[in-house]
Design a protein around this motif. Structure first.
Motif, PDB file in Angstrom:
ATOM      1  N   HIS A 110      21.831 -28.338  43.800  1.00  0.00           N
ATOM      2  CA  HIS A 110      21.261 -27.181  44.517  1.00  0.00           C
ATOM      3  C   HIS A 110      21.553 -27.211  46.011  1.00  0.00           C
ATOM      4  O   HIS A 110      21.252 -26.256  46.711  1.00  0.00           O
ATOM      5  CB  HIS A 110      19.744 -27.110  44.293  1.00  0.00           C
ATOM      6  CG  HIS A 110      19.393 -26.816  42.870  1.00  0.00           C
ATOM      7  ND1 HIS A 110      18.109 -26.891  42.394  1.00  0.00           N
ATOM      8  CD2 HIS A 110      20.160 -26.440  41.814  1.00  0.00           C
ATOM      9  CE1 HIS A 110      18.100 -26.578  41.106  1.00  0.00           C
ATOM     10  NE2 HIS A 110      19.329 -26.311  40.730  1.00  0.00           N
TER      11      HIS A 110
ATOM     12  N   ASP B  87      12.240 -33.486  39.690  1.00  0.00           N
ATOM     13  CA  ASP B  87      13.252 -33.223  38.688  1.00  0.00           C
ATOM     14  C   ASP B  87      14.453 -34.082  39.076  1.00  0.00           C
ATOM     15  O   ASP B  87      15.148 -33.776  40.048  1.00  0.00           O
ATOM     16  CB  ASP B  87      13.625 -31.731  38.630  1.00  0.00           C
ATOM     17  CG  ASP B  87      14.671 -31.453  37.556  1.00  0.00           C
ATOM     18  OD1 ASP B  87      15.086 -32.406  36.856  1.00  0.00           O
ATOM     19  OD2 ASP B  87      15.082 -30.281  37.412  1.00  0.00           O
TER      20      ASP B  87
ATOM     21  N   GLU C  18      16.772 -23.188  45.850  1.00  0.00           N
ATOM     22  CA  GLU C  18      15.411 -22.785  45.487  1.00  0.00           C
ATOM     23  C   GLU C  18      14.480 -22.751  46.692  1.00  0.00           C
ATOM     24  O   GLU C  18      13.254 -22.671  46.532  1.00  0.00           O
ATOM     25  CB  GLU C  18      14.853 -23.729  44.403  1.00  0.00           C
ATOM     26  CG  GLU C  18      15.630 -23.618  43.095  1.00  0.00           C
ATOM     27  CD  GLU C  18      15.092 -24.509  41.989  1.00  0.00           C
ATOM     28  OE1 GLU C  18      14.150 -25.299  42.243  1.00  0.00           O
ATOM     29  OE2 GLU C  18      15.611 -24.421  40.870  1.00  0.00           O
TER      30      GLU C  18
ATOM     31  N   ASP D  45      14.144 -31.079  30.180  1.00  0.00           N
ATOM     32  CA  ASP D  45      14.759 -29.782  30.489  1.00  0.00           C
ATOM     33  C   ASP D  45      16.130 -29.733  29.816  1.00  0.00           C
ATOM     34  O   ASP D  45      16.273 -29.170  28.732  1.00  0.00           O
ATOM     35  CB  ASP D  45      14.839 -29.617  32.015  1.00  0.00           C
ATOM     36  CG  ASP D  45      15.677 -28.434  32.466  1.00  0.00           C
ATOM     37  OD1 ASP D  45      15.971 -27.558  31.640  1.00  0.00           O
ATOM     38  OD2 ASP D  45      16.045 -28.373  33.671  1.00  0.00           O
TER      39      ASP D  45
ATOM     40  N   LYS E 132      12.584 -22.418  29.548  1.00  0.00           N
ATOM     41  CA  LYS E 132      13.365 -21.449  30.315  1.00  0.00           C
ATOM     42  C   LYS E 132      13.923 -20.454  29.311  1.00  0.00           C
ATOM     43  O   LYS E 132      14.857 -20.797  28.569  1.00  0.00           O
ATOM     44  CB  LYS E 132      14.526 -22.165  31.013  1.00  0.00           C
ATOM     45  CG  LYS E 132      14.128 -23.122  32.141  1.00  0.00           C
ATOM     46  CD  LYS E 132      15.341 -23.947  32.576  1.00  0.00           C
ATOM     47  CE  LYS E 132      15.129 -24.656  33.896  1.00  0.00           C
ATOM     48  NZ  LYS E 132      16.225 -25.632  34.183  1.00  0.00           N
TER      49      LYS E 132
ATOM     50  N   GLY F 154      21.284 -20.717  35.937  1.00  0.00           N
ATOM     51  CA  GLY F 154      21.185 -22.102  36.404  1.00  0.00           C
ATOM     52  C   GLY F 154      22.443 -22.565  37.116  1.00  0.00           C
ATOM     53  O   GLY F 154      23.514 -21.973  36.971  1.00  0.00           O
ATOM     54  N   ALA F 155      22.298 -23.638  37.899  1.00  0.00           N
ATOM     55  CA  ALA F 155      23.456 -24.319  38.488  1.00  0.00           C
ATOM     56  C   ALA F 155      23.639 -25.677  37.812  1.00  0.00           C
ATOM     57  O   ALA F 155      24.757 -26.100  37.520  1.00  0.00           O
ATOM     58  CB  ALA F 155      23.274 -24.509  39.981  1.00  0.00           C
ATOM     59  N   SER F 156      22.508 -26.371  37.567  1.00  0.00           N
ATOM     60  CA  SER F 156      22.580 -27.653  36.854  1.00  0.00           C
ATOM     61  C   SER F 156      22.224 -27.389  35.387  1.00  0.00           C
ATOM     62  O   SER F 156      21.249 -27.883  34.863  1.00  0.00           O
ATOM     63  CB  SER F 156      21.631 -28.676  37.476  1.00  0.00           C
ATOM     64  OG  SER F 156      20.288 -28.297  37.306  1.00  0.00           O
ATOM     65  N   THR F 157      23.058 -26.583  34.748  1.00  0.00           N
ATOM     66  CA  THR F 157      22.763 -26.167  33.374  1.00  0.00           C
ATOM     67  C   THR F 157      23.001 -27.309  32.382  1.00  0.00           C
ATOM     68  O   THR F 157      23.905 -28.126  32.572  1.00  0.00           O
ATOM     69  CB  THR F 157      23.659 -24.979  32.973  1.00  0.00           C
ATOM     70  OG1 THR F 157      24.997 -25.295  33.363  1.00  0.00           O
ATOM     71  CG2 THR F 157      23.232 -23.721  33.681  1.00  0.00           C
TER      72      THR F 157
ATOM     73  N   LYS G 198       6.901 -23.997  36.968  1.00  0.00           N
ATOM     74  CA  LYS G 198       7.791 -24.455  38.037  1.00  0.00           C
ATOM     75  C   LYS G 198       8.514 -23.226  38.566  1.00  0.00           C
ATOM     76  O   LYS G 198       9.348 -22.643  37.884  1.00  0.00           O
ATOM     77  CB  LYS G 198       8.784 -25.466  37.449  1.00  0.00           C
ATOM     78  CG  LYS G 198       9.531 -26.244  38.502  1.00  0.00           C
ATOM     79  CD  LYS G 198      10.366 -27.357  37.890  1.00  0.00           C
ATOM     80  CE  LYS G 198      11.770 -26.939  37.621  1.00  0.00           C
ATOM     81  NZ  LYS G 198      12.749 -28.037  37.599  1.00  0.00           N
TER      82      LYS G 198
ATOM     83  N   GLU H 107      10.827 -34.792  35.510  1.00  0.00           N
ATOM     84  CA  GLU H 107      11.699 -34.028  34.621  1.00  0.00           C
ATOM     85  C   GLU H 107      13.079 -34.675  34.558  1.00  0.00           C
ATOM     86  O   GLU H 107      13.585 -35.158  35.573  1.00  0.00           O
ATOM     87  CB  GLU H 107      11.798 -32.599  35.179  1.00  0.00           C
ATOM     88  CG  GLU H 107      12.666 -31.637  34.387  1.00  0.00           C
ATOM     89  CD  GLU H 107      12.681 -30.266  35.067  1.00  0.00           C
ATOM     90  OE1 GLU H 107      11.623 -29.843  35.589  1.00  0.00           O
ATOM     91  OE2 GLU H 107      13.743 -29.639  35.098  1.00  0.00           O
TER      92      GLU H 107
ATOM     93  N   GLN I 280      17.307 -34.163  42.366  1.00  0.00           N
ATOM     94  CA  GLN I 280      17.489 -32.725  42.599  1.00  0.00           C
ATOM     95  C   GLN I 280      16.277 -32.064  43.238  1.00  0.00           C
ATOM     96  O   GLN I 280      16.425 -31.196  44.098  1.00  0.00           O
ATOM     97  CB  GLN I 280      17.813 -32.038  41.268  1.00  0.00           C
ATOM     98  CG  GLN I 280      18.066 -30.545  41.360  1.00  0.00           C
ATOM     99  CD  GLN I 280      18.455 -29.947  40.007  1.00  0.00           C
ATOM    100  OE1 GLN I 280      19.586 -30.112  39.547  1.00  0.00           O
ATOM    101  NE2 GLN I 280      17.526 -29.294  39.355  1.00  0.00           N
ATOM    102  N   GLU I 281      15.057 -32.429  42.788  1.00  0.00           N
ATOM    103  CA  GLU I 281      13.869 -31.723  43.278  1.00  0.00           C
ATOM    104  C   GLU I 281      12.692 -32.669  43.455  1.00  0.00           C
ATOM    105  O   GLU I 281      12.399 -33.465  42.561  1.00  0.00           O
ATOM    106  CB  GLU I 281      13.441 -30.625  42.276  1.00  0.00           C
ATOM    107  CG  GLU I 281      14.518 -29.590  42.021  1.00  0.00           C
ATOM    108  CD  GLU I 281      14.242 -28.721  40.784  1.00  0.00           C
ATOM    109  OE1 GLU I 281      13.064 -28.570  40.390  1.00  0.00           O
ATOM    110  OE2 GLU I 281      15.228 -28.222  40.203  1.00  0.00           O
TER     111      GLU I 281
ATOM    112  N   ARG J 169      14.861 -20.517  37.237  1.00  0.00           N
ATOM    113  CA  ARG J 169      16.157 -21.152  37.395  1.00  0.00           C
ATOM    114  C   ARG J 169      16.491 -21.182  38.886  1.00  0.00           C
ATOM    115  O   ARG J 169      15.858 -20.515  39.687  1.00  0.00           O
ATOM    116  CB  ARG J 169      17.273 -20.364  36.654  1.00  0.00           C
ATOM    117  CG  ARG J 169      17.077 -20.183  35.171  1.00  0.00           C
ATOM    118  CD  ARG J 169      16.879 -21.483  34.412  1.00  0.00           C
ATOM    119  NE  ARG J 169      17.904 -22.501  34.573  1.00  0.00           N
ATOM    120  CZ  ARG J 169      18.772 -22.855  33.643  1.00  0.00           C
ATOM    121  NH1 ARG J 169      18.782 -22.245  32.470  1.00  0.00           N
ATOM    122  NH2 ARG J 169      19.632 -23.844  33.854  1.00  0.00           N
ATOM    123  N   SER J 170      17.532 -21.936  39.230  1.00  0.00           N
ATOM    124  CA  SER J 170      17.900 -21.974  40.649  1.00  0.00           C
ATOM    125  C   SER J 170      18.426 -20.616  41.127  1.00  0.00           C
ATOM    126  O   SER J 170      18.226 -20.242  42.279  1.00  0.00           O
ATOM    127  CB  SER J 170      18.916 -23.077  40.920  1.00  0.00           C
ATOM    128  OG  SER J 170      19.998 -23.006  40.028  1.00  0.00           O
TER     129      SER J 170
HETATM  130  P1  PGA Z   1      18.979 -24.974  37.344  1.00  0.00           P
HETATM  131  O1  PGA Z   1      17.983 -26.006  37.990  1.00  0.00           O
HETATM  132  O2  PGA Z   1      18.286 -23.663  37.197  1.00  0.00           O
HETATM  133  O3  PGA Z   1      20.095 -24.970  38.334  1.00  0.00           O
HETATM  134  O4  PGA Z   1      19.384 -25.540  36.008  1.00  0.00           O
HETATM  135  C1  PGA Z   1      16.649 -26.074  37.667  1.00  0.00           C
HETATM  136  C2  PGA Z   1      16.350 -27.284  36.846  1.00  0.00           C
HETATM  137  O5  PGA Z   1      17.229 -28.146  36.601  1.00  0.00           O
HETATM  138  O6  PGA Z   1      15.222 -27.399  36.404  1.00  0.00           O
END
Ligand code: PGA
Ligand code: ZN
Length: 401
Positions: free
Chosen positions: A146, A232, A196, A302, A327, A38-41, A378, A275, A154-155, A356-357
């Motif tokens: 992202h 999201d 993504e 999430d 996840k 992930g990036a936004s973990t 997703k 989300e 974000q999405e 994940r991203s």
């Molecule tokens: P991430 O983003 O994999 O960078 O956490 C996906 C999400 O936030 O759902």
């Protein structure tokens, strides 16, 4: 029995190193899987170690516990051995990236020994004969962590809820992605893509809502079934804890204003899915919003739940959300991910399986989504590491009717 476990560094879709595992059994079963990233973990996720460290630690602690002593087909034993080898409650010793790669590779080796497709080995044998397939949520526009200089949310996710098949759903999402690209073009807005594969234009969120609404309407007309959309928000990334506000660039919203904002968006755009509308510790805010939106909309946790049964139990107690994002790498093993799905389903929450991203060609989540009978997966709309999962779903649907 597991005869060998090998681990290596491979590339993920961002070009970062990640962990891949091969599991071989004595009877010749083979499974290979790679950890996403992930990036936004979320703050409460299991710990991802630098791949080199995770591999070294797993070779030292986990591999000796698995080889010659655990059956690849017995997922609970595999995952208990991983927990035993790690000894912490967040996989900070061997890394959740090593753990999840081995856990998923063992599941594939177990399926291979049985000569069964992975979704069936993972529980798909109890699927209804005429059950529906997970509807893919397709990321078509976004920003946040992202993509820089794009939307704050974000999405923006296409949700082809009326699609008669998983294939038509996947192609509808690709069509929405293309339509958004055309609309941006018409407006003379240049746009690259985020991690993504979603468009990442330098537009404000209000304009993104307009574009995605127009694109989903256009595609719904073409395909003749209902195509909604969702979000999201990834609100933990917008949250300024010191000031106690959500920051959308220069504009800020208090938690109450954030709830009003999202509830209004749900109404105005008939959102199918939202989300992380609030930051990862705001269980009460999630509960308030969930109560306000009604059951046409999934409010999904999430970063709030991080695929963790303890956090989910806390959420269930207060009514925070009506769905959970699953996840496997957030929690480290398939067994733990299954436990979260089951706890959710027993309590009337929907589970949504997610990529994940940072991804690889690995398709395990497609099988997981079918095996657990979730309503949504997703996994992006376009891009090879995203279409790997969508194409696998198309193949599974052929095999499983
Ligand atoms: P991430 O983003 O994999 O960078 O956490 C996906 C999400 O936030 O759902
Ligand atoms: Zn998220």
């Amino acid at each position: 029995l597991i005869a060998s476990v090998s681990l290596r560094r491979v590339l993920d879709s961002r070009g970062n190193p990640t962990v891949e595992a091969d599991v071989l059994t004595e009877s010749g079963g083979f499974g290979r899987a790679a950890a996403p990233s992930g990036a936004s973990t979320g703050e409460y996720e299991a710990i991802e170690l630098p791949p080199g460290e995770a591999i070294a630690a797993a070779r030292q602690h986990a591999v000796p516990r698995l080889v010659d002593s655990v059956h690849a087909g017995n997922q609970r034993d595999v995952d208990a051995a991983l927990h035993g080898a790690d000894g912490t409650d967040d996989f900070s010793e061997i890394g959740a990236n090593s753990a999840v790669a081995v856990s998923m590779a063992a599941a594939k080796a177990g399926a291979d020994v049985l000569g069964a497709p992975l979704f069936q080995h993972l529980g798909g044998t109890f699927r209804d004969a005429d059950r529906s397939f997970p509807v893919p949520l397709g990321n078509v526009v976004g920003g946040g962590e992202h993509a820089k200089e794009a939307t704050h949310i974000q999405e923006f996710l296409a949700a082809p809820v009326g699609a008669p098949s998983v294939s038509e759903a996947a192609f509808a999402n690709a069509a929405v992605h293309e339509a958004v690209g055309d609309l941006l073009d018409e407006r003379g807005v240049p746009a690259g893509k985020g991690d993504e594969g979603a468009w990442a234009p330098g537009i404000d969120d209000a304009e993104a809502f307009e574009l995605v609404e127009e694109a989903t309407d256009r595609v719904a007309d073409e395909v003749g079934f209902e195509v909604r959309f969702g979000l999201d928000v990834a609100a933990s990334e917008l949250w300024d804890a010191d000031a106690g506000v959500y920051r959308y660039g220069d504009r800020e919203r208090t938690p109450d204003e954030q709830i009003d904002y999202v509830a209004d968006l749900v109404d105005e755009y008939d959102l199918a899915y939202v989300e992380d509308p609030l930051e990862e510790d705001d269980f009460d805010g999630f509960a308030e919003l969930t109560e306000r939106v009604g059951d046409r909309t999934l409010i999904c946790g999430d970063d709030l739940f991080v695929t963790n049964v303890e956090r989910l139990e806390r959420g269930i107690d207060v009514g925070a959300g009506n769905s959970i994002l699953i996840k496997p790498n957030q929690i480290g093993t398939l067994s733990d991910a299954f436990d979260a799905v089951e706890l959710a389903q027993r309590n009337g929450l929907d589970a949504v399986v997610s990529h994940r991203s940072g991804e690889t060609e690995d398709t395990t989540i497609a099988h997981l989504a079918v095996a657990t009978d979730v309503p949504f997966i997703k996994t992006g709309a376009v891009g090879g590491e995203r279409t790997a999962k969508l194409n696998e779903l198309i193949r599974i649907a052929e095999e499983a009717v």
